[in-house]
Write an enzyme that holds these catalytic residues in place. Structure first.
Site, PDB file in Angstrom:
ATOM      1  N   ASP A  19       0.860  -1.183   0.000  1.00  0.00           N
ATOM      2  CA  ASP A  19       0.000   0.000   0.000  1.00  0.00           C
ATOM      3  C   ASP A  19       0.893   1.229   0.000  1.00  0.00           C
ATOM      4  O   ASP A  19       1.509   1.550   1.019  1.00  0.00           O
ATOM      5  CB  ASP A  19      -0.911   0.022   1.240  1.00  0.00           C
ATOM      6  CG  ASP A  19      -1.999  -1.055   1.179  1.00  0.00           C
ATOM      7  OD1 ASP A  19      -1.788  -2.064   0.469  1.00  0.00           O
ATOM      8  OD2 ASP A  19      -3.038  -0.885   1.834  1.00  0.00           O
TER       9      ASP A  19
ATOM     10  N   LYS B 153     -10.247   0.134  -2.716  1.00  0.00           N
ATOM     11  CA  LYS B 153     -10.196  -0.130  -1.275  1.00  0.00           C
ATOM     12  C   LYS B 153     -10.482   1.140  -0.489  1.00  0.00           C
ATOM     13  O   LYS B 153      -9.634   2.005  -0.377  1.00  0.00           O
ATOM     14  CB  LYS B 153      -8.809  -0.675  -0.901  1.00  0.00           C
ATOM     15  CG  LYS B 153      -8.614  -0.865   0.611  1.00  0.00           C
ATOM     16  CD  LYS B 153      -7.261  -1.467   0.924  1.00  0.00           C
ATOM     17  CE  LYS B 153      -6.989  -1.450   2.433  1.00  0.00           C
ATOM     18  NZ  LYS B 153      -5.649  -1.939   2.784  1.00  0.00           N
TER      19      LYS B 153
ATOM     20  N   LYS C  69      -6.839   3.156  -3.409  1.00  0.00           N
ATOM     21  CA  LYS C  69      -7.293   3.137  -2.015  1.00  0.00           C
ATOM     22  C   LYS C  69      -7.551   4.564  -1.570  1.00  0.00           C
ATOM     23  O   LYS C  69      -6.808   5.471  -1.936  1.00  0.00           O
ATOM     24  CB  LYS C  69      -6.205   2.454  -1.174  1.00  0.00           C
ATOM     25  CG  LYS C  69      -6.412   2.473   0.327  1.00  0.00           C
ATOM     26  CD  LYS C  69      -5.330   1.635   1.008  1.00  0.00           C
ATOM     27  CE  LYS C  69      -5.288   1.860   2.509  1.00  0.00           C
ATOM     28  NZ  LYS C  69      -4.205   1.126   3.186  1.00  0.00           N
TER      29      LYS C  69
END
Lengths: 301, 268
Positions: A138, A237, A201
């Protein structure tokens, strides 16, 4: 890279009132009984169980990883979560628990959460995490560069981190709470996808405004339109601030109504969350036992 | 001049310091007044509110909790006329106020009476002190005095309560008193409606620690609730028919107290 600039500024503007009304309307759907049971199990399978605290210890990460594999030890039918998400320093600890369990191991990298570090530091951070056993990374984008209009710098960073990831999946954190406008969210989504992100995300969870339904709706529209244009599917996400089963079900409705079944899978949609899992487990227990569950019966982390 | 229209009051629920309608949208008529008819989900929400309020209320000093309960007595006194208009006799209002003052006084004395310094065979101080049980579900009697006599002992020791009542006018008027008496939101939550519908959800709820069945008249239902409460080992109080004008003694308070005993080395 005037192509990139014209691509991003050629995107249609977001209708702020429209997207908020649409998200609010979809949030009123009522999902009950067997549909609710399915939604809860799907949501559990989509959770990236996260701990990103300065106070994380190997013991806490081990306990969290064990919980990720068997969220409800009292009920073997309860599915595992999608992944555990930790800081790079904790990756080897989590990897030792998660090996061969089918639960992915995600690590934040690239000077999370601010992203304010030189590129070689970010790349070293990423390589360390992958070497330690993380199969998902991430990364955070440089919001400072993005907001200053230096799209090329952001693009090149994502490309470089993607390369450093090797086989690991790359999730790109836009930190929508710091982007200011919905138009920027749409642009940042396209920028990240064009640069090679496997997932986009919403947030780090470290700024006051985290995932919201309207922002997620815009990102879902972006991945839908991106697939229509390029043929490549990208996951979404939302992370931060999703605490209840009710919230999670709203997101599932949003996916179903925006991008359809193709994204209703842990391979294409994740919840970045920590306390959400316990609420999902309590609701699941309520459905199986017929009486309300209490937090005392579930582990804290 | 047209005649002025009378503004009638709807008796709503009292949850977390606010007065929401039932999530179910249901209402029912009680003696000509509209009252919210609580559902199991209102009970669920009330337990969440009570749980949230509990740690802070329990951590308040006994002296402070006593002051708050005394304040309730003052505010009931001020609403005397309103209670009278609901058919509560003046004598009963007196008794309710006196009962509140009595329990307010117990707040910082109960630990001395039921706590102890225990003699043990060893170099230790051995101290026993009462602690609140947590969240208590209360099926309340219909009368004002009955209601006060089950709510005050539970909260004065640091518990928070979810009260089920079949008498909305009196109970919600008392809730309005509580809302203006420095009682933190969520310490007392009042649900109006049918106990037979909502009480089983409280009895089986994993996050409720105690159950007071004083207001249940149907013996079969009470037994059923006791059975459901056993699933999570709740403390259950079922005193049966009670004369609320009599001295209540300590039992209503001690029913929802836990005993903590601490060993402390001495003599170094």
């Amino acid at each position: 890279m005037s192509d990139l600039r014209s691509l991003l500024h050629g995107l249609p503007g977001v209708d702020k009132v429209g997207v908020e009304a649409r998200a609010a309307a979809l949030g009123t759907r009522s999902v009950k009984t067997s549909a609710k049971a399915q939604a809860i199990d799907l949501a559990i399978r989509m959770v990236d169980l996260t701990t990103l605290e300065g106070a994380d210890t190997p013991g806490k990460v081990r306990a969290l990883s064990a919980k990720a594999v068997r969220p409800d030890p009292a009920d073997p039918t309860c599915p595992s979560v999608a992944a555990v998400c930790v800081y790079p320093a904790m990756v080897p600890v989590a990897a030792s628990v998660l090996r061969d369990t089918g639960v992915h191991l995600a690590s934040v990298a690239t000077a999370f959460p601010s992203g304010q570090a030189p590129l070689d530091v970010k790349l070293a951070d990423t390589r360390d995490a992958v070497a330690g056993g993380a199969d998902e990374i991430d990364m955070v984008i440089s919001r400072g560069a993005f907001l200053a209009g230096d799209y090329t710098k952001v693009f090149d960073e994502i490309v470089a981190v993607k390369e450093a990831c090797g086989d690991a999946h790359l999730k790109v954190i836009l930190e929508t709470g710091e982007l200011g406008t919905y138009d920027n969210v749409r642009r940042a989504s396209w920028l990240a996808m064009t640069a090679g992100a496997d997932f986009i995300k919403t947030s780090t969870g470290k700024v006051p405004v985290a995932a919201t339904l309207p922002v997620t709706l815009i990102m879902l529209e972006a991945v839908r339109d991106f697939r229509a244009r390029t043929g490549r599917q990208v996951g979404v996400k939302p992370a931060g601030g999703i605490r209840t089963t009710k919230d999670a079900v709203k997101y599932l409705v949003l996916i179903n109504e925006t991008v359809g079944d193709d994204w209703l899978s842990p391979d294409w949609f994740r919840f970045g969350a920590s306390s959400l899992l316990n609420d999902l487990l309590m609701q699941r227990t309520k459905l199986t036992t017929g009486h309300y569950a209490g937090p005392d019966y579930f582990t804290l982390d | 001049m047209p005649e002025r229209l009378h503004v009638r009051k709807t008796y709503k629920l009292y949850v977390g310091g606010a007065f929401p309608r039932s999530e179910s949208g249901r209402t029912y008529l009680v003696d000509g007044d509209n009252a919210a008819l609580a559902s199991r989900k209102d009970a669920r929400d009330a337990v969440v509110a009570a749980r949230k309020a509990q740690p802070k209320w329990a951590a308040a000093t006994a002296y402070n909790r006593g002051q708050v309960v005394y304040r309730i007595a003052e505010m009931v006194e001020a609403r005397r006329a309103e209670f009278k208009s609901l058919g509560v006799p003046g004598k009963e209002v007196d008794a309710a106020v006196d009962r509140l003052v009595w329990y307010a006084g117990w707040s910082d004395k109960i630990a001395q009476v039921i706590g102890n310094a225990n003699p043990v065979a060893g170099p230790y101080f051995n101290l026993t002190a009462p602690e609140p049980t947590g969240v208590v579900g209360v099926v309340a009697p219909a009368s004002l005095l009955g209601l006060v006599s089950v709510v005050a002992p539970a909260i004065v020791t640091g518990n928070t309560v979810v009260v089920l009542t079949a008498a909305p006018q009196v109970a919600i008027t008392l809730a309005e008193v509580l809302a203006t008496s420095d009682v933190p939101g969520g310490v007392v939550n009042v649900l109006t409606g049918h106990a037979a519908e909502t009480a089983p959800w409280l009895a089986s709820h994993d996050d409720v620690n105690g159950l007071d069945l004083t207001g249940i008249e149907d013996a079969e239902l009470a037994t059923e609730l006791e059975r459901a409460a056993a699933g999570t080992l709740k403390r259950v109080r079922r005193p049966g028919v009670t004369d609320f004008t009599a001295d209540p003694g300590l039992a209503p308070m001690t029913a929802f107290l836990e005993t903590k005993t601490v060993w402390h080395p001495k003599g170094f």
